[in-house]
Design an enzyme around this catalytic site. Structure first.
Site, PDB file in Angstrom:
ATOM      1  N   GLY A   1       0.839  -1.213   0.000  1.00  0.00           N
ATOM      2  CA  GLY A   1       0.000   0.000   0.000  1.00  0.00           C
ATOM      3  C   GLY A   1       0.866   1.252   0.000  1.00  0.00           C
TER       4      GLY A   1
ATOM      5  N   TYR B   1     -13.014   2.791  13.215  1.00  0.00           N
ATOM      6  CA  TYR B   1     -11.573   2.983  12.946  1.00  0.00           C
ATOM      7  C   TYR B   1     -10.864   3.525  14.200  1.00  0.00           C
ATOM      8  CZ  TYR B   1      -7.531   4.577  10.113  1.00  0.00           C
ATOM      9  OH  TYR B   1      -6.279   4.786   9.576  1.00  0.00           O
TER      10      TYR B   1
ATOM     11  N   PRO C   1       0.414   7.692  12.447  1.00  0.00           N
ATOM     12  CA  PRO C   1       0.434   8.750  11.431  1.00  0.00           C
ATOM     13  C   PRO C   1      -0.740   9.697  11.595  1.00  0.00           C
ATOM     14  CG  PRO C   1       0.590   6.548  10.416  1.00  0.00           C
ATOM     15  CD  PRO C   1       0.194   6.359  11.859  1.00  0.00           C
TER      16      PRO C   1
HETATM   17  N1  CAA Z   1     -16.151  17.911  11.301  1.00  0.00           N
HETATM   18  C1  CAA Z   1     -17.275  18.624  11.542  1.00  0.00           C
HETATM   19  N2  CAA Z   1     -18.482  18.295  11.034  1.00  0.00           N
HETATM   20  C2  CAA Z   1     -18.548  17.225  10.248  1.00  0.00           C
HETATM   21  C3  CAA Z   1     -17.425  16.446   9.962  1.00  0.00           C
HETATM   22  C4  CAA Z   1     -16.191  16.826  10.522  1.00  0.00           C
HETATM   23  N3  CAA Z   1     -15.077  16.147  10.293  1.00  0.00           N
HETATM   24  N4  CAA Z   1     -17.791  15.426   9.162  1.00  0.00           N
HETATM   25  C5  CAA Z   1     -19.110  15.590   8.919  1.00  0.00           C
HETATM   26  N5  CAA Z   1     -19.563  16.668   9.594  1.00  0.00           N
HETATM   27  C6  CAA Z   1     -20.907  17.223   9.586  1.00  0.00           C
HETATM   28  C7  CAA Z   1     -21.263  17.736   8.189  1.00  0.00           C
HETATM   29  O1  CAA Z   1     -20.746  19.039   7.996  1.00  0.00           O
HETATM   30  C8  CAA Z   1     -22.758  17.691   8.213  1.00  0.00           C
HETATM   31  O2  CAA Z   1     -23.253  18.814   8.909  1.00  0.00           O
HETATM   32  P1  CAA Z   1     -24.696  19.421   8.537  1.00  0.00           P
HETATM   33  O3  CAA Z   1     -25.701  18.322   8.783  1.00  0.00           O
HETATM   34  O4  CAA Z   1     -24.824  20.582   9.478  1.00  0.00           O
HETATM   35  O5  CAA Z   1     -24.598  19.810   7.077  1.00  0.00           O
HETATM   36  C9  CAA Z   1     -23.054  16.461   9.053  1.00  0.00           C
HETATM   37  O6  CAA Z   1     -21.874  16.203   9.830  1.00  0.00           O
HETATM   38  C10 CAA Z   1     -23.381  15.277   8.185  1.00  0.00           C
HETATM   39  O7  CAA Z   1     -22.322  15.095   7.244  1.00  0.00           O
HETATM   40  P2  CAA Z   1     -22.521  14.361   5.859  1.00  0.00           P
HETATM   41  O8  CAA Z   1     -23.682  14.958   5.079  1.00  0.00           O
HETATM   42  O9  CAA Z   1     -21.205  14.301   5.151  1.00  0.00           O
HETATM   43  O10 CAA Z   1     -22.984  12.906   6.342  1.00  0.00           O
HETATM   44  P3  CAA Z   1     -22.655  11.529   5.720  1.00  0.00           P
HETATM   45  O11 CAA Z   1     -23.395  10.525   6.551  1.00  0.00           O
HETATM   46  O12 CAA Z   1     -22.885  11.530   4.252  1.00  0.00           O
HETATM   47  O13 CAA Z   1     -21.075  11.323   5.933  1.00  0.00           O
HETATM   48  C11 CAA Z   1     -19.031  11.052   7.162  1.00  0.00           C
HETATM   49  C12 CAA Z   1     -20.497  11.529   7.198  1.00  0.00           C
HETATM   50  C13 CAA Z   1     -18.985   9.555   6.952  1.00  0.00           C
HETATM   51  C14 CAA Z   1     -18.429  11.421   8.503  1.00  0.00           C
HETATM   52  C15 CAA Z   1     -18.312  11.734   5.977  1.00  0.00           C
HETATM   53  O14 CAA Z   1     -18.380  13.124   6.154  1.00  0.00           O
HETATM   54  C16 CAA Z   1     -16.849  11.305   5.900  1.00  0.00           C
HETATM   55  O15 CAA Z   1     -16.508  10.329   5.250  1.00  0.00           O
HETATM   56  N6  CAA Z   1     -15.963  12.060   6.544  1.00  0.00           N
HETATM   57  C17 CAA Z   1     -14.535  11.739   6.561  1.00  0.00           C
HETATM   58  C18 CAA Z   1     -14.181  10.970   7.809  1.00  0.00           C
HETATM   59  C19 CAA Z   1     -12.684  10.939   7.938  1.00  0.00           C
HETATM   60  O16 CAA Z   1     -12.072  11.899   8.384  1.00  0.00           O
HETATM   61  N7  CAA Z   1     -12.064   9.846   7.533  1.00  0.00           N
HETATM   62  C20 CAA Z   1     -10.646   9.740   7.585  1.00  0.00           C
HETATM   63  C21 CAA Z   1     -10.181   8.873   6.439  1.00  0.00           C
HETATM   64  S1  CAA Z   1      -8.418   8.846   6.300  1.00  0.00           S
HETATM   65  C22 CAA Z   1      -7.934   7.838   7.551  1.00  0.00           C
HETATM   66  O17 CAA Z   1      -8.693   7.290   8.288  1.00  0.00           O
HETATM   67  C23 CAA Z   1      -6.459   7.670   7.701  1.00  0.00           C
HETATM   68  C24 CAA Z   1      -5.994   8.118   9.042  1.00  0.00           C
HETATM   69  O18 CAA Z   1      -5.556   7.285   9.808  1.00  0.00           O
HETATM   70  C25 CAA Z   1      -5.976   9.534   9.360  1.00  0.00           C
END
Ligand code: CAA
Length: 248
Positions: A13, A154, A184
């Protein structure tokens, strides 16, 4: 580390490949696990690292399956010799708010990200203890330290990884085996590429370094704690997150 055998789960990866290079530069022979050789293009991956001069190979193994790990370990040790360095990298995301999360997304994540660390490490720990030398590094995440929206699964698995590290370090220290975690921050990989763009941009805006990490910056920390000379950093968590989350 001359000629020592290192196994890197998910070594093909984004972060895993740089860890393989880092261990290769330190003199290790490196083997990566992969689940689906065809889909993952593992032969091409091996060839390209070999062309760079690294001694790399791969073994097929679903690290979420204990019996498959036992089989892989026995084949690998007969063909390549004892594993002396183990880096547990394999991981997935199944992001969803908890109120929408399917039990499949909880279970798959726990199996791949947390149970795999037990499944694989269990195969090699006794040999390391018996030989009086071993280096184990488990890859966690800043999101295991802080929690993250959409990542109850996670964040729980990644926090669990460091609990495993600390307990195993205590069991292993007197036997010449070190067990450490590297956590990380947000790294430039396919995992962060898959995030909603506006969420990723919002996170980058909060990182004091002003950018995502590159995979080699994580590999550097892994190489440091996995080194033969690292005889006393044990049970530690090394954060590599561009000052995104600072803790004592
Ligand atoms: N901070 C603040 N608010 C957030 C937020 C965040 N990080 N994520 C979502 N919200 C809020 C949105 O702004 C939204 O607010 P409103 O209802 O007021 O508009 C509400 O939460 C709903 O959000 P979505 O419409 O996006 O809802 P969803 O169900 O479609 O998805 C989610 C929600 C799954 C959290 C999506 O936003 C997502 O995938 N976020 C990314 C999560 C993330 O950070 N993943 C890390 C991946 S990388 C990794 O994991 C590697 C590592 O080790 C760091």
């Amino acid at each position: 580390m001359a000629n020592r055998l290192a196994l890197v789960t998910g070594g093909n990866g984004g972060i895993g490949t740089e860890i393989c290079r880092e261990l290769g530069r330190a003199g290790c022979r490196v083997v990566s696990t992969c689940i689906d050789p065809e889909k993952e293009g593992i032969e091409a991956w091996k060839k390209s690292l070999q062309e760079e001069g690294f001694d790399v190979d791969w073994v097929q193994c679903d690290v979420s399956d204990f019996d498959a790990c036992a089989e892989m370990a026995s084949q690998l040790e007969s063909s390549h010799g004892p594993v002396e360095v183990l880096i547990n990298v394999a991981g997935i995301t199944r992001d969803s708010f908890l109120h929408k999360m399917a039990d499949e997304d909880w279970n798959a994540l726990m199996d791949v990200n947390l149970s795999s660390v037990f499944n694989v490490t269990r195969q090699f720990i006794k040999g390391m203890r018996d030989r009086g030398f071993g280096r184990i590094v488990n890859i966690s995440s800043v999101n295991g330290q802080t929690g993250q929206f959409g990542q109850t699964n996670y964040s729980a698995a990644k926090a669990g990884i460091h609990g495993f590290t600390m307990a195993l370090a205590k069991e292993s220290a007197a036997k010449g085996v070190t067990v450490n975690t590297v956590s990380p921050g947000y790294v430039h990989t396919s995992m962060t590429d898959a995030m909603p763009e506006e969420v990723r941009n919002g996170i980058v805006a909060q990182i004091p370094a002003g950018r995502l990490a590159e995979p080699h910056e994580i590999a550097r920390a892994v190489g440091f704690v996995a080194a033969e000379e690292n005889t006393y950093i044990n049970g530690a968590n090394i954060p590599v997150n561009g000052a995104f989350f600072c803790s004592f």
